[in-house]
Design a protein around this motif. Structure first.
Motif, PDB file in Angstrom:
ATOM      1  N   PHE A  98     -49.961  -7.336  12.298  1.00 40.39           N
ATOM      2  CA  PHE A  98     -48.802  -6.920  11.503  1.00 40.39           C
ATOM      3  C   PHE A  98     -48.258  -5.571  11.949  1.00 40.39           C
ATOM      4  O   PHE A  98     -47.247  -5.104  11.453  1.00 40.39           O
ATOM      5  CB  PHE A  98     -49.176  -6.851  10.015  1.00 40.39           C
ATOM      6  CG  PHE A  98     -49.451  -8.208   9.434  1.00 40.39           C
ATOM      7  CD1 PHE A  98     -48.408  -9.110   9.245  1.00 40.39           C
ATOM      8  CD2 PHE A  98     -50.744  -8.595   9.108  1.00 40.39           C
ATOM      9  CE1 PHE A  98     -48.656 -10.369   8.721  1.00 40.39           C
ATOM     10  CE2 PHE A  98     -50.993  -9.839   8.593  1.00 40.39           C
ATOM     11  CZ  PHE A  98     -49.960 -10.735   8.403  1.00 40.39           C
ATOM     12  N   TRP A  99     -48.997  -4.935  12.850  1.00 44.52           N
ATOM     13  CA  TRP A  99     -48.568  -3.616  13.308  1.00 44.52           C
ATOM     14  C   TRP A  99     -48.079  -3.803  14.733  1.00 44.52           C
ATOM     15  O   TRP A  99     -48.850  -4.171  15.616  1.00 44.52           O
ATOM     16  CB  TRP A  99     -49.759  -2.635  13.229  1.00 44.52           C
ATOM     17  CG  TRP A  99     -49.499  -1.278  13.804  1.00 44.52           C
ATOM     18  CD1 TRP A  99     -48.348  -0.567  13.744  1.00 44.52           C
ATOM     19  CD2 TRP A  99     -50.428  -0.489  14.548  1.00 44.52           C
ATOM     20  NE1 TRP A  99     -48.476   0.621  14.378  1.00 44.52           N
ATOM     21  CE2 TRP A  99     -49.763   0.710  14.893  1.00 44.52           C
ATOM     22  CE3 TRP A  99     -51.750  -0.648  14.950  1.00 44.52           C
ATOM     23  CZ2 TRP A  99     -50.363   1.717  15.607  1.00 44.52           C
ATOM     24  CZ3 TRP A  99     -52.348   0.358  15.671  1.00 44.52           C
ATOM     25  CH2 TRP A  99     -51.661   1.543  15.994  1.00 44.52           C
ATOM     26  N   ASP A 100     -46.796  -3.569  14.927  1.00 51.13           N
ATOM     27  CA  ASP A 100     -46.162  -3.984  16.163  1.00 51.13           C
ATOM     28  C   ASP A 100     -46.807  -3.421  17.408  1.00 51.13           C
ATOM     29  O   ASP A 100     -47.151  -4.150  18.332  1.00 51.13           O
ATOM     30  CB  ASP A 100     -44.681  -3.557  16.121  1.00 51.13           C
ATOM     31  CG  ASP A 100     -43.824  -4.659  16.705  1.00 51.13           C
ATOM     32  OD1 ASP A 100     -44.208  -5.842  16.526  1.00 51.13           O
ATOM     33  OD2 ASP A 100     -42.797  -4.341  17.337  1.00 51.13           O
ATOM     34  N   ALA A 150     -50.201  -4.873  17.964  1.00 53.91           N
ATOM     35  CA  ALA A 150     -50.140  -6.275  18.379  1.00 53.91           C
ATOM     36  C   ALA A 150     -49.768  -6.397  19.849  1.00 53.91           C
ATOM     37  O   ALA A 150     -50.210  -7.313  20.533  1.00 53.91           O
ATOM     38  CB  ALA A 150     -49.133  -7.026  17.509  1.00 53.91           C
ATOM     39  N   GLN A 151     -48.944  -5.439  20.333  1.00 54.50           N
ATOM     40  CA  GLN A 151     -48.504  -5.533  21.721  1.00 54.50           C
ATOM     41  C   GLN A 151     -49.468  -4.864  22.705  1.00 54.50           C
ATOM     42  O   GLN A 151     -49.493  -5.204  23.881  1.00 54.50           O
ATOM     43  CB  GLN A 151     -47.105  -4.906  21.888  1.00 54.50           C
ATOM     44  CG  GLN A 151     -46.026  -5.615  21.100  1.00 54.50           C
ATOM     45  CD  GLN A 151     -46.022  -7.134  21.326  1.00 54.50           C
ATOM     46  OE1 GLN A 151     -46.175  -7.619  22.435  1.00 54.50           O
ATOM     47  NE2 GLN A 151     -45.864  -7.892  20.236  1.00 54.50           N
ATOM     48  N   ASN A 152     -50.258  -3.891  22.228  1.00 54.21           N
ATOM     49  CA  ASN A 152     -51.047  -3.097  23.175  1.00 54.21           C
ATOM     50  C   ASN A 152     -52.567  -3.169  23.001  1.00 54.21           C
ATOM     51  O   ASN A 152     -53.301  -2.910  23.943  1.00 54.21           O
ATOM     52  CB  ASN A 152     -50.635  -1.629  23.095  1.00 54.21           C
ATOM     53  CG  ASN A 152     -49.187  -1.450  23.527  1.00 54.21           C
ATOM     54  OD1 ASN A 152     -48.874  -1.610  24.693  1.00 54.21           O
ATOM     55  ND2 ASN A 152     -48.324  -1.170  22.567  1.00 54.21           N
ATOM     56  N   LEU A 153     -53.024  -3.479  21.785  1.00 50.30           N
ATOM     57  CA  LEU A 153     -54.463  -3.449  21.541  1.00 50.30           C
ATOM     58  C   LEU A 153     -55.052  -4.845  21.412  1.00 50.30           C
ATOM     59  O   LEU A 153     -56.102  -5.165  21.956  1.00 50.30           O
ATOM     60  CB  LEU A 153     -54.774  -2.682  20.245  1.00 50.30           C
ATOM     61  CG  LEU A 153     -54.598  -1.178  20.275  1.00 50.30           C
ATOM     62  CD1 LEU A 153     -54.938  -0.601  18.897  1.00 50.30           C
ATOM     63  CD2 LEU A 153     -55.493  -0.565  21.344  1.00 50.30           C
ATOM     64  N   LEU A 154     -54.336  -5.668  20.676  1.00 47.82           N
ATOM     65  CA  LEU A 154     -54.897  -6.928  20.208  1.00 47.82           C
ATOM     66  C   LEU A 154     -55.412  -7.811  21.332  1.00 47.82           C
ATOM     67  O   LEU A 154     -56.439  -8.480  21.188  1.00 47.82           O
ATOM     68  CB  LEU A 154     -53.817  -7.666  19.403  1.00 47.82           C
ATOM     69  CG  LEU A 154     -54.307  -8.681  18.386  1.00 47.82           C
ATOM     70  CD1 LEU A 154     -55.374  -8.070  17.496  1.00 47.82           C
ATOM     71  CD2 LEU A 154     -53.148  -9.185  17.555  1.00 47.82           C
ATOM     72  N   GLN A 155     -54.720  -7.774  22.468  1.00 47.63           N
ATOM     73  CA  GLN A 155     -55.104  -8.716  23.519  1.00 47.63           C
ATOM     74  C   GLN A 155     -56.480  -8.429  24.104  1.00 47.63           C
ATOM     75  O   GLN A 155     -57.056  -9.269  24.768  1.00 47.63           O
ATOM     76  CB  GLN A 155     -54.055  -8.748  24.637  1.00 47.63           C
ATOM     77  CG  GLN A 155     -53.960  -7.488  25.450  1.00 47.63           C
ATOM     78  CD  GLN A 155     -52.670  -6.739  25.179  1.00 47.63           C
ATOM     79  OE1 GLN A 155     -52.299  -6.522  24.018  1.00 47.63           O
ATOM     80  NE2 GLN A 155     -51.972  -6.347  26.224  1.00 47.63           N
ATOM     81  N   ALA A 184     -52.572 -14.553  15.799  1.00 45.29           N
ATOM     82  CA  ALA A 184     -51.583 -13.518  16.062  1.00 45.29           C
ATOM     83  C   ALA A 184     -50.445 -14.085  16.903  1.00 45.29           C
ATOM     84  O   ALA A 184     -50.260 -13.719  18.056  1.00 45.29           O
ATOM     85  CB  ALA A 184     -52.251 -12.348  16.772  1.00 45.29           C
ATOM     86  N   MET A 185     -49.720 -14.979  16.329  1.00 45.34           N
ATOM     87  CA  MET A 185     -48.592 -15.558  17.057  1.00 45.34           C
ATOM     88  C   MET A 185     -47.591 -14.475  17.411  1.00 45.34           C
ATOM     89  O   MET A 185     -47.283 -13.617  16.594  1.00 45.34           O
ATOM     90  CB  MET A 185     -47.903 -16.607  16.193  1.00 45.34           C
ATOM     91  CG  MET A 185     -48.756 -17.844  16.022  1.00 45.34           C
ATOM     92  SD  MET A 185     -47.719 -19.287  15.779  1.00 45.34           S
ATOM     93  CE  MET A 185     -48.898 -20.441  15.149  1.00 45.34           C
ATOM     94  N   GLY A 186     -47.171 -14.503  18.619  1.00 44.71           N
ATOM     95  CA  GLY A 186     -46.153 -13.531  19.044  1.00 44.71           C
ATOM     96  C   GLY A 186     -46.733 -12.249  19.581  1.00 44.71           C
ATOM     97  O   GLY A 186     -46.014 -11.408  20.093  1.00 44.71           O
ATOM     98  N   ALA A 187     -48.063 -12.069  19.469  1.00 49.28           N
ATOM     99  CA  ALA A 187     -48.658 -10.865  20.041  1.00 49.28           C
ATOM    100  C   ALA A 187     -48.762 -11.023  21.551  1.00 49.28           C
ATOM    101  O   ALA A 187     -48.700 -12.129  22.069  1.00 49.28           O
ATOM    102  CB  ALA A 187     -50.054 -10.639  19.447  1.00 49.28           C
ATOM    103  N   ALA A 188     -48.924  -9.876  22.206  1.00 51.05           N
ATOM    104  CA  ALA A 188     -49.068  -9.931  23.661  1.00 51.05           C
ATOM    105  C   ALA A 188     -50.353 -10.668  24.009  1.00 51.05           C
ATOM    106  O   ALA A 188     -51.343 -10.620  23.286  1.00 51.05           O
ATOM    107  CB  ALA A 188     -49.111  -8.514  24.225  1.00 51.05           C
ATOM    108  N   ARG A 189     -50.330 -11.363  25.146  1.00 49.51           N
ATOM    109  CA  ARG A 189     -51.520 -12.120  25.533  1.00 49.51           C
ATOM    110  C   ARG A 189     -51.773 -11.885  27.017  1.00 49.51           C
ATOM    111  O   ARG A 189     -50.854 -11.854  27.827  1.00 49.51           O
ATOM    112  CB  ARG A 189     -51.249 -13.604  25.261  1.00 49.51           C
ATOM    113  CG  ARG A 189     -52.435 -14.476  25.554  1.00 49.51           C
ATOM    114  CD  ARG A 189     -52.083 -15.906  25.233  1.00 49.51           C
ATOM    115  NE  ARG A 189     -52.678 -16.292  23.968  1.00 49.51           N
ATOM    116  CZ  ARG A 189     -52.869 -17.568  23.627  1.00 49.51           C
ATOM    117  NH1 ARG A 189     -52.460 -18.538  24.411  1.00 49.51           N
ATOM    118  NH2 ARG A 189     -53.436 -17.863  22.482  1.00 49.51           N
ATOM    119  N   LEU A 190     -53.051 -11.705  27.344  1.00 47.46           N
ATOM    120  CA  LEU A 190     -53.414 -11.475  28.738  1.00 47.46           C
ATOM    121  C   LEU A 190     -53.304 -12.769  29.538  1.00 47.46           C
ATOM    122  O   LEU A 190     -53.358 -13.863  28.995  1.00 47.46           O
ATOM    123  CB  LEU A 190     -54.866 -10.972  28.822  1.00 47.46           C
ATOM    124  CG  LEU A 190     -55.153  -9.609  28.211  1.00 47.46           C
ATOM    125  CD1 LEU A 190     -56.653  -9.381  28.151  1.00 47.46           C
ATOM    126  CD2 LEU A 190     -54.484  -8.493  29.006  1.00 47.46           C
TER     127      LEU A 190
END
Lengths: 268, 339
Positions: A204-206, A209-214, A232-238
């Motif tokens: 939920f934290w943009d 979601a784009q830099n850490l989650l993956q 996490a749909m829409g989050a960055a993915r490696l």
């Protein structure tokens, strides 16, 4: 070294844990795959009558179905195997005879790790047998394409990698937390509850979601098999290979720390 | 009966164990304190000390399981971890609990045999030898203490080693099992093996051992051959005329000497004979008891005084306190008289 590995394998296959695990792997794989296949294809039929539900690619559906056990949390099984492999030795004091027969401790511990890799792959194969049989049958019955692309095979082999990684993480946790029960509770708690919840929160934290989650283990696991991401749909993915490297790094760091510690600590 | 043909003439036989300046601290607690002794090849050495004296800690350092704080412990001049064939050089039975309860005894041995590259046939041979072939197929969780001891012994013998290190092997054995163990150890020693056997009970091992090492509070108390340390026991008798009784005993072929306090110490452990002689001589017996040997005396004072598990300040009966020793002596005297 070969002798020590054979000894470790015999340890695993001479208690009742192994067939309990094997059955669990096949059944959990089959149930998860059938359920996911049914959900995807059935929803699609209800929604629009198309063979391809939503706008998902059939390859991704096949990937997701055959590795459905992973988001269902099956990685706690290899994690458990890893913790028990060393935790059981501490608990029942068999670590004494292990180090007496193989006093070069690094050799004994690396033999453990290698045996664990073999055991995790075998269990992963069990999971795949269940998943592919049940998943392909269900997809076929509901009119989908069970094997749309060769990439599916890559996802299947990556499931084996994920199994190995979690088993090695378990080995590390089992050494670093010498109380077997505590090690199991903490490792499973973190892997199954805490980490996924943090992952959901982060989504939920943009920026997160784009830099850490993956880099989170469960997110890297999703990336490596390239399934449909529910958390996490829409989050960055490696990329799948980058995710594989991240997972391996987790395994090597934890197992390495554990082995380093067990190679020098007192055994009393 | 033992398979000596495969390794029989190898260099591992008759090696010396050397403990030199060995110390181990656990935090502020000194478990072993500058300990030095050697175990001679081809002999049975008893490693004695009260509970908590540091015996197990010493053995674990010798086997590379604990890191010494200072000093060295070597087997034929090498650290255990540096041995080329550890299982074929040293066999150790450290504690009776080291089995996975869900694994059968036979599988436990097979796991160890795998690691040491020993064939499965050797496992079955040892199960036969230690007398547990049938039980070995059941899960170890249900084993009695005696079975665990035998399984531990079988594990120690897997590699047919020249050195055996046994930590309290008689613990939990019934009298029948202890007799079996005694015979078994003699048999192993007769094959020329070096045997180091720890115990906190002198009587458990004194008939079996050639050499003795006694420690207390982690320090060496006494070391040497049994024949030098043990000394003889005897029968202590108090009567109205010690000299006359001495004469009567001489006729019965028993030497004796009058002690400072007027009692007579007869060089026999046959209390009944002393009583009979006194009766025939028409002398009253005011006291008749078995006197323990110097070794028993020494060991008794140690076990009474230095059990650290009881906590500090528990300074108990020394040899200058006649109360407790005499009491125990009198009990064994009754046993002697009753036979």
């Amino acid at each position: 070294m070969i002798n020590a590995i054979r000894s470790e394998l015999r340890k695993y296959f001479t208690t009742r844990l192994w067939w309990g695990m094997a059955i669990g792997m096949v059944v959990a794989g089959a149930l998860a795959a059938a359920f996911f296949a049914f959900t995807f294809l059935r929803l699609a039929t209800v929604d629009g009558g198309s063979d391809v539900p939503f706008d998902l690619d059939p390859t991704q559906i096949a990937n997701t179905v055959y590795t459905a056990a992973l988001p269902s949390g099956i990685y706690v099984l290899p994690l458990t195997i890893g913790v028990l492999q060393i935790g059981g030795e501490y608990r029942h004091k068999t670590i004494t005879s292990t180090f007496l027969t193989t006093p070069r401790r690094l050799r004994a511990l690396f033999a453990k790790a290698i045996a664990l890799v073999i055991i995790a792959v075998l269990n992963g194969l069990g999971c795949l047998v269940g998943s592919v049989l049940a998943g392909a049958t269900t997809i076929q019955l509901l009119g989908g394409d069970p094997f749309p692309a060769l990439e599916v095979l890559r996802s299947l082999s990556m499931l084996l990698l994920v199994m190995v990684v979690w088993a090695l993480i378990g080995l590390g946790a089992g050494i670093l937390i010498p109380n077997q029960v505590a090690a199991l509770l903490i490792a499973i708690g973190l892997a199954w509850m805490v980490e996924p919840f943090i992952a959901i929160g982060l989504s939920f934290w943009d920026w997160g979601a784009q830099n850490l989650l993956q880099f989170f283990p469960t997110q890297a696991t999703s990336a490596v098999v390239n399934n449909v991401d529910f958390v996490a749909m829409g989050a960055a993915r490696l990329e799948w290979w980058a995710a594989a490297l991240i997972l391996l790094a987790y395994a090597l760091i934890l197992a390495g720390l554990g082995i380093w510690r067990a190679s020098r600590e007192d055994v009393s | 009966m033992m398979t000596t043909q495969t390794r029989g003439e190898s260099a591992v036989r008759g090696v010396q164990l050397e403990i030199t300046g060995l110390s181990k601290n656990f935090g502020a607690f000194t478990a072993v304190d500058n300990l030095s002794f050697s175990v001679r090849p081809g002999r049975i050495t008893g490693f004695l000390g009260p509970n908590g004296a540091g015996k197990t800690t010493t053995l674990r350092m010798l086997l590379g399981l604990l890191r010494p704080t200072a000093g060295t412990a070597t087997i034929a001049g090498q650290r255990y971890a540096d041995l080329d064939d550890p299982t074929g050089t040293v066999g150790a039975a450290l504690e009776a609990t080291g089995f996975h309860p869900g694994r059968s005894g036979r599988d436990h041995l097979l796991v160890l045999a795998d690691a040491a590259g020993i064939p499965a046939a050797r496992v079955d041979q040892l199960l036969e030898l230690t007398g547990i072939p049938a039980a070995a197929n059941q899960r170890a969780g249900g084993y009695s203490m005696g079975m665990r001891q035998r399984l531990g012994l079988a594990a120690a013998l897997l590699g047919d080693p020249g050195v055996l290190i046994l930590d309290e092997p008689a613990n939990g054995l019934d009298p029948e099992g202890i007799r079996w163990l005694r015979g078994f150890l003699r048999h192993l020693a007769s094959e020329g093996r070096t045997i180091l056997i720890s115990s906190h009970i002198l009587s458990e091992v004194e008939q079996t051992i050639d050499d003795l090492v006694i420690i207390a509070n982690g320090r060496l108390v006494r070391e040497g051959p049994m024949s030098e340390i043990a000394g003889a026991g005897g029968a202590l008798v108090r009567t109205s005329d010690a000299d006359r009784l001495a004469g009567a005993l001489r006729i019965a072929d028993v030497d004796s000497s009058v002690q400072e306090d007027g009692s007579l110490l007869a060089e026999t452990d046959d209390l009944r004979l002393v009583g009979d002689v006194a009766l025939r001589a028409g002398l009253p017996v005011w006291e008749l008891s078995a006197k323990r040997s110097d070794l028993e005396e020494l060991y008794f004072s140690l076990t009474e005084g230095t059990n650290r598990n009881l906590g500090p300040g528990h300074r108990a009966v020394g040899s200058d306190d006649p109360g407790a020793p005499v009491e125990q002596g009198a009990v064994s005297g009754q046993e002697g008289a009753g036979q």
